[in-house]
Design a protein around this motif. Structure first.
Motif, PDB file in Angstrom:
ATOM      1  N   SER A 225      19.457 -62.626  31.051  1.00 11.56           N
ATOM      2  CA  SER A 225      18.910 -63.718  30.421  1.00 11.56           C
ATOM      3  C   SER A 225      17.559 -63.364  30.385  1.00 11.56           C
ATOM      4  N   CYS A 226      17.126 -63.789  29.213  1.00  8.22           N
ATOM      5  CA  CYS A 226      15.628 -63.373  28.794  1.00  8.22           C
ATOM      6  C   CYS A 226      14.518 -63.652  30.028  1.00  8.22           C
ATOM      7  N   PHE A 227      14.076 -62.793  30.500  1.00  7.35           N
ATOM      8  CA  PHE A 227      12.949 -63.216  31.630  1.00  7.35           C
ATOM      9  C   PHE A 227      11.541 -63.614  31.187  1.00  7.35           C
ATOM     10  N   LEU A 228      11.424 -63.682  29.678  1.00  9.59           N
ATOM     11  CA  LEU A 228      10.066 -64.215  29.107  1.00  9.59           C
ATOM     12  C   LEU A 228      10.173 -65.752  29.074  1.00  9.59           C
ATOM     13  N   CYS A 229      11.563 -66.250  28.408  1.00 12.45           N
ATOM     14  CA  CYS A 229      11.633 -67.543  28.290  1.00 12.45           C
ATOM     15  C   CYS A 229      12.541 -68.136  29.179  1.00 12.45           C
ATOM     16  N   GLY A 230      13.118 -67.314  30.057  1.00 13.66           N
ATOM     17  CA  GLY A 230      14.093 -68.195  31.116  1.00 13.66           C
ATOM     18  C   GLY A 230      15.266 -68.416  30.190  1.00 13.66           C
TER      19      GLY A 230
ATOM     20  N   ASN B  58      15.479 -69.894  27.222  1.00 17.89           N
ATOM     21  CA  ASN B  58      15.559 -70.830  26.295  1.00 17.89           C
ATOM     22  C   ASN B  58      15.203 -70.379  24.824  1.00 17.89           C
ATOM     23  N   GLY B  59      15.079 -69.093  24.631  1.00 25.12           N
ATOM     24  CA  GLY B  59      14.902 -68.643  23.323  1.00 25.12           C
ATOM     25  C   GLY B  59      13.361 -68.262  22.867  1.00 25.12           C
ATOM     26  N   CYS B  60      12.861 -67.293  22.604  1.00 20.52           N
ATOM     27  CA  CYS B  60      11.650 -66.826  22.302  1.00 20.52           C
ATOM     28  C   CYS B  60      11.698 -65.771  21.293  1.00 20.52           C
ATOM     29  N   SER B  61      10.647 -65.216  20.877  1.00 18.76           N
ATOM     30  CA  SER B  61      10.539 -64.112  19.826  1.00 18.76           C
ATOM     31  C   SER B  61      11.061 -62.643  20.383  1.00 18.76           C
ATOM     32  N   VAL B  62      10.996 -62.623  21.525  1.00 20.29           N
ATOM     33  CA  VAL B  62      11.146 -61.129  22.270  1.00 20.29           C
ATOM     34  C   VAL B  62      12.805 -61.189  22.173  1.00 20.29           C
ATOM     35  N   CYS B  63      13.502 -62.361  22.499  1.00 17.27           N
ATOM     36  CA  CYS B  63      14.790 -62.438  22.625  1.00 17.27           C
ATOM     37  C   CYS B  63      15.737 -62.885  21.146  1.00 17.27           C
ATOM     38  N   LYS B  64      14.630 -63.182  20.361  1.00 16.44           N
ATOM     39  CA  LYS B  64      14.880 -63.607  18.972  1.00 16.44           C
ATOM     40  C   LYS B  64      15.651 -64.955  19.075  1.00 16.44           C
TER      41      LYS B  64
HETATM   42 ZN   LIG Z   1      13.361 -64.964  25.449  1.00 17.20          ZN
END
Ligand SMILES: [Zn+2]
Length: 353
Positions: A276-281, A283-289
């Protein structure tokens, strides 16, 4: 005449007394020993004296001249000594001043990530196994179940060490992945323990090379960390448990993971693991697109053919393997958008870590 000579000597020595530098000493020498000095006048007047007087006066004048020359030489030495001791004081180096600090380097961001990976797997009992970067086709492909003309080879074009004509049947190349290290390690293990080999757990870090167009997403050189566990009764459950544990220790206790079916020639079944994206937890962000998941590694149960090539009986032994890219993990963690920064040697980039 003797009185006159004594007077010349007295005057000259008195004048010399107070001199303390080279310039006035030079002037003194001109005045008291030079061509038009009084002592020279005495020598010049010798011709006017009688035969009896001449040698006596000449000798006396010579003694005066020698005395003055000696005194002048002593004075010159004295001035020289004085200058040296003055310089020793005025040009003294203050060794108590602090020196200039040497610039200290830091660990490369990939090295930092690698060390974290070592630490996590080290805690779980994995040993680090290093292997060669130059490989044969046999080890890099064939023993890992990539026969010649296998389509999966197309994804791993590499650099050969000899030209087309000289390559022969088993060409030398820069390894395209760390997986050939698995074969070396298994063969060494089964050579040491030919009967009933004990279980092995290793990670294989190192540089890999591929013939790629260099872009923001792909480089011709990159690190990989490969892992391998072989023993009796190892299951896919062991693989999942180990890798989920790794993800939590590496990315935080609340990191979620998911496995997706995939294909690799050297594992069966094969999967990719997402975290799970460790930047947005998530929720979805630019790194996990926007997906909330990041692809971290590929894994699977070691293919029976590969086990056999490593000297293990696939009827008795099983194992799992996985592979990940430390640069890719570093990029996701620090939001680095261009992989070319890693080997560009730009201090502005490197100093941030
Ligand atoms: Zn993310």
């Amino acid at each position: 005449m003797q009185e006159k000579l004594d007077q010349i000597k007295l005057d000259a020595l008195a004048a010399l007394e107070g001199i303390d530098n080279k310039e006035t000493l030079d002037a003194w020498q001109v005045k008291y020993l030079g061509r038009s000095s009084t002592i020279m006048d005495v020598f010049k007047s010798l011709g006017t004296l009688s035969q009896e007087e001449k040698p006596l006066v000449g000798k006396a004048a010579n003694l005066v001249k020698i005395a003055l020359e000696t005194a002048s030489g002593d004075k010159e030495n004295q001035i020289k000594q004085q200058r040296i001791s003055q310089a020793l004081v005025s040009e003294k180096i203050d060794i108590t001043l602090p020196g200039r600090r040497a610039v200290s380097g830091g660990l490369h961001p990939t090295t930092q990530t690698l060390r974290e990976i070592y630490r996590v797997f080290g805690d779980m009992g994995f040993q680090i196994s290093l292997s060669r970067e130059v490989e044969t086709d046999q080890y890099n492909f064939q023993m890992l179940n990539f026969p010649p003309y296998h389509p999966a080879r197309d994804m791993q074009d590499t650099f050969f060490l000899r030209s087309d004509e000289d390559r022969g049947d088993d060409p030398l190349m820069l390894r395209t992945h760390t997986s050939p290290g698995q074969i070396h390690a298994m063969l060494e293990h089964t050579r040491i323990y030919p009967d009933n080999p004990p279980p092995m757990r290793i990670i294989l870090p190192g540089m890999c090379y591929r013939y790629e167009q260099i872009t923001a997403r792909s480089e011709i050189q990159f690190n990989q960390v490969e892992g391998l566990a072989v023993g009796k009764g190892i299951t896919f459950g062991d693989l999942k448990g180990t890798l989920i544990n790794f993800a939590r220790r590496m990315f935080g206790q609340d990191a979620n993971t998911r496995f997706r079916a995939s294909h690799f020639p050297f594992t069966e079944p094969s999967a990719e693991m997402d975290v799970s994206c460790f930047l947005c937890g998530g929720n979805g962000c630019s790194v996990c697109k926007g997906a909330g998941w990041l692809e971290i590694l590929g894994c699977g149960m070691v293919h029976p053919t590969v086990l056999k090539n490593g000297g293990f009986d696939p009827e008795v032994y099983s194992g799992f393997a996985f592979g990940m890219g430390p640069e890719r993990i570093t990029m996701m963690r620090h939001h680095i958008e261009d992989i070319r920064y890693f080997w560009a040697n730009d201090l502005r980039f490197l100093e941030q870590f």
